[in-house]
Write a protein that holds these residues in place. Sequence first.
Motif, short mmCIF file in Angstrom:
data_model
loop_
_atom_site.label_atom_id
_atom_site.label_comp_id
_atom_site.label_asym_id
_atom_site.label_seq_id
_atom_site.Cartn_x
_atom_site.Cartn_y
_atom_site.Cartn_z
N ILE A 1 0.86 -1.19 0.00
CA ILE A 1 0.00 0.00 0.00
C ILE A 1 0.89 1.23 0.00
O ILE A 1 1.83 1.33 0.79
N ASP A 2 0.63 2.15 -0.92
CA ASP A 2 1.28 3.47 -0.91
C ASP A 2 0.36 4.42 -0.16
O ASP A 2 -0.71 4.80 -0.65
N GLY A 3 0.79 4.79 1.04
CA GLY A 3 0.00 5.70 1.87
C GLY A 3 0.61 7.08 1.98
O GLY A 3 0.32 7.80 2.94
N THR A 4 1.44 7.48 1.02
CA THR A 4 2.08 8.79 1.06
C THR A 4 1.20 9.84 0.37
O THR A 4 0.42 9.52 -0.52
N TYR A 5 1.38 11.09 0.78
CA TYR A 5 0.73 12.20 0.07
C TYR A 5 1.28 12.33 -1.35
O TYR A 5 0.57 12.73 -2.27
N GLU A 6 2.57 12.00 -1.51
CA GLU A 6 3.25 12.25 -2.77
C GLU A 6 3.07 11.13 -3.80
O GLU A 6 3.37 11.34 -4.98
N GLY A 7 2.66 9.94 -3.37
CA GLY A 7 2.54 8.82 -4.29
C GLY A 7 3.89 8.30 -4.77
O GLY A 7 4.04 7.88 -5.92
N ASP A 8 4.87 8.29 -3.88
CA ASP A 8 6.23 7.92 -4.28
C ASP A 8 6.36 6.45 -4.66
O ASP A 8 7.03 6.12 -5.65
N LEU A 9 5.77 5.55 -3.88
CA LEU A 9 5.86 4.13 -4.20
C LEU A 9 5.10 3.83 -5.49
O LEU A 9 5.58 3.08 -6.35
N MET A 10 3.95 4.42 -5.62
CA MET A 10 3.15 4.27 -6.84
C MET A 10 3.96 4.66 -8.07
O MET A 10 4.04 3.90 -9.05
N ALA A 11 4.58 5.83 -8.03
CA ALA A 11 5.32 6.32 -9.18
C ALA A 11 6.53 5.46 -9.48
O ALA A 11 6.82 5.14 -10.65
N ALA A 12 7.23 5.06 -8.43
CA ALA A 12 8.44 4.25 -8.62
C ALA A 12 8.10 2.85 -9.12
O ALA A 12 8.99 2.15 -9.63
N SER A 13 6.85 2.45 -8.99
CA SER A 13 6.41 1.13 -9.46
C SER A 13 6.00 1.13 -10.92
O SER A 13 5.66 0.09 -11.47
N GLY A 14 5.97 2.31 -11.53
CA GLY A 14 5.59 2.40 -12.93
C GLY A 14 4.11 2.59 -13.16
O GLY A 14 3.62 2.44 -14.29
N VAL A 15 3.38 2.98 -12.11
CA VAL A 15 1.94 3.20 -12.23
C VAL A 15 1.68 4.58 -12.86
O VAL A 15 2.39 5.55 -12.58
N SER A 16 0.67 4.68 -13.68
CA SER A 16 0.32 5.95 -14.34
C SER A 16 -0.19 6.95 -13.31
O SER A 16 -0.92 6.59 -12.38
N TYR A 17 0.17 8.21 -13.52
CA TYR A 17 -0.30 9.26 -12.61
C TYR A 17 -0.31 10.60 -13.34
O TYR A 17 0.21 10.72 -14.45
N HIS A 18 -0.88 11.59 -12.69
CA HIS A 18 -0.96 12.93 -13.26
C HIS A 18 -0.56 13.95 -12.19
O HIS A 18 -0.81 13.75 -11.00
N VAL A 19 0.06 15.03 -12.63
CA VAL A 19 0.38 16.16 -11.76
C VAL A 19 -0.20 17.42 -12.38
O VAL A 19 0.02 17.68 -13.57
N GLY A 20 -0.95 18.18 -11.61
CA GLY A 20 -1.51 19.43 -12.09
C GLY A 20 -2.98 19.31 -12.45
O GLY A 20 -3.65 18.34 -12.11
N ARG A 21 -3.46 20.33 -13.14
CA ARG A 21 -4.88 20.41 -13.48
C ARG A 21 -5.13 19.87 -14.88
O ARG A 21 -4.43 20.24 -15.83
N GLU A 22 -6.12 19.02 -15.00
CA GLU A 22 -6.54 18.59 -16.32
C GLU A 22 -7.40 19.67 -16.96
O GLU A 22 -8.10 20.42 -16.27
N ALA A 23 -7.37 19.76 -18.28
CA ALA A 23 -8.30 20.64 -18.98
C ALA A 23 -9.73 20.13 -18.75
O ALA A 23 -9.96 18.94 -18.55
N ASN A 24 -10.67 21.03 -18.78
CA ASN A 24 -12.07 20.65 -18.54
C ASN A 24 -12.58 19.60 -19.53
O ASN A 24 -13.44 18.78 -19.20
#
Length: 549
Positions: free
Chosen positions: A180-203
């Motif tokens: 389980i990745d329980g960090t605010y930053e999602g560090d384990l998730m990112a280091a595992s190669g899981v897709s993620y987003h940073v910032g605001r998506e367009a509407n």
Amino acid sequence: MLLFSIVFETGCNSNQKEEDIKDLIVYGGTSGAVIAAIQAKKMGKSVVLVSPDTHLGGLTSGGLGWTDTGKKEVIGGLSREFYQRVYDKYSQEDNWKWEAQEEFGNKGQGTPAIDGEFRTMWIFEPHIAEEVFNEWVKEVGLEVFRDEWLDRENGVIVKDGKITSIKMLSGKEFKGKMYIDGTYEGDLMAASGVSYHVGREANNVYGEEWNGIQTGVYHHRHHFQVLESQIDPYWIKGDPSSGLIPRISENDPGIKGEGDHKIQAYCFRTCMSNHPDNRVPFPRPANYDSTQYELLVRIFDNGWDEWFGKFDMIPNRKTDTNNHGPFSSDNIGMNYDYPEATYERRKEIIREHEDYQKGLLYFVANDPRVPKDIQEEFQNWGLAKDEFIDNGNWPHQIYVREARRMVGSYVMTENELLKKKATPESIGMGSYTIDSHNIQRYVDSEGHVQNEGDIGVHIPGPYEIALGSILPKKEEITNLVVPVAVSSSHIAFGSIRMEPVFMILGQSAATVAMMALDQDLAVQDLKYQDLKSELLQDGQVLTMEDAIQ
């Protein structure tokens, strides 16, 4: 209690073989991480909590004691139990040191601070929250490693779509069947190669209205429209050649509705006291520069008098002090690279935020340009002497309002929150207003200072949170669950990101992981009906039919 807990944990660790494969490895020190680990222990599993933090609980024990409850009737399970344990703490007379309980009153955020009927307390001091977490960890016999930082470059081993081990910068290695990745930053998730987003998506990415750049939107009182007249941004008023005063960006804010990679402003939730025997003067940072607060001087000169607007009172004559107004503790625009930054760069960002905010407090308490009535009242306050005593009375956790967000099996958007779209397979509920703090401070087309990004959209009622929002895509990782850096759009995360919800999702995440383990399944293949039955049995609120009334 902290010292006793650490001694207990060290003794426990000495009898463990690190090469043993545990049922679950939880990485993180947030409230969601701690609750996830406790839930797995309660399910009879072998669990290790690996925390980069020395102090457990994240923002819940880091200054955010004025809980963003939303509707308390949808807070169930171990999340509710946390607030019951806080209630029990304040039932002890010794914990009312600086004021009598009857003097505190009973004001909370949308709910009474103390609910005697359900034996819950929603407003509390930081050290009380940390005591609750430490005692709970000891009570269930949870193995905890503190101050252990994931090797984000080479420390995560993935084989056949499963994480097999994670290594820390210290060299310690942890092997688990589930993670389980329980960090605010999602560090384990990112280091595992899981897709993620940073910032605001367009509407147009998810068919939303309140995502993306929000120029011209003024929902709270954290913008310059609250002033009688607008503020000139230049050192010599009306002269752009004289340069911008500090804390204003020279960049164009972008087009409304378009996406960017900018994130909500961070701050520290400072705990102040006005008790003469339990306050210390606001410290003067070594690199203090009064010119950094020139914009605040101009706001004060404009007649703004809401400096004390978010001094929310918690027990014992203390505050959970949050951002308020056009220029306050939110350090707008200074955190954009934090989510992806190295540990060293993150420390620099945190230090800059600390210097900025300490300097702000020192400025208001001491600079002669501050209105006399505000300054004289503020001089009655200081940092609470009995909080964060190992960190100069300063919070140990910066408010990471938003960092990475997973793009998982299901993405929560404002459409689910606003009931425009049904939510599949609920694992818990949220109920807070859709809320984003400011993201940019810039010069508008008329040559005035403006803030952008602050949003407050009311929702029609509590909403369900989808199972898929804590699960990576199956083709990426099959033994990882992510209850904090959840799969949601920026604007949906603005409501989901509340501490009680992180604890709700932490419990559900552990239940998913352990049930999938028992059935030898990928976490994505667990049957929802089986999960739902277990969650309800454990007191989780999944729909309004389950609400605690």
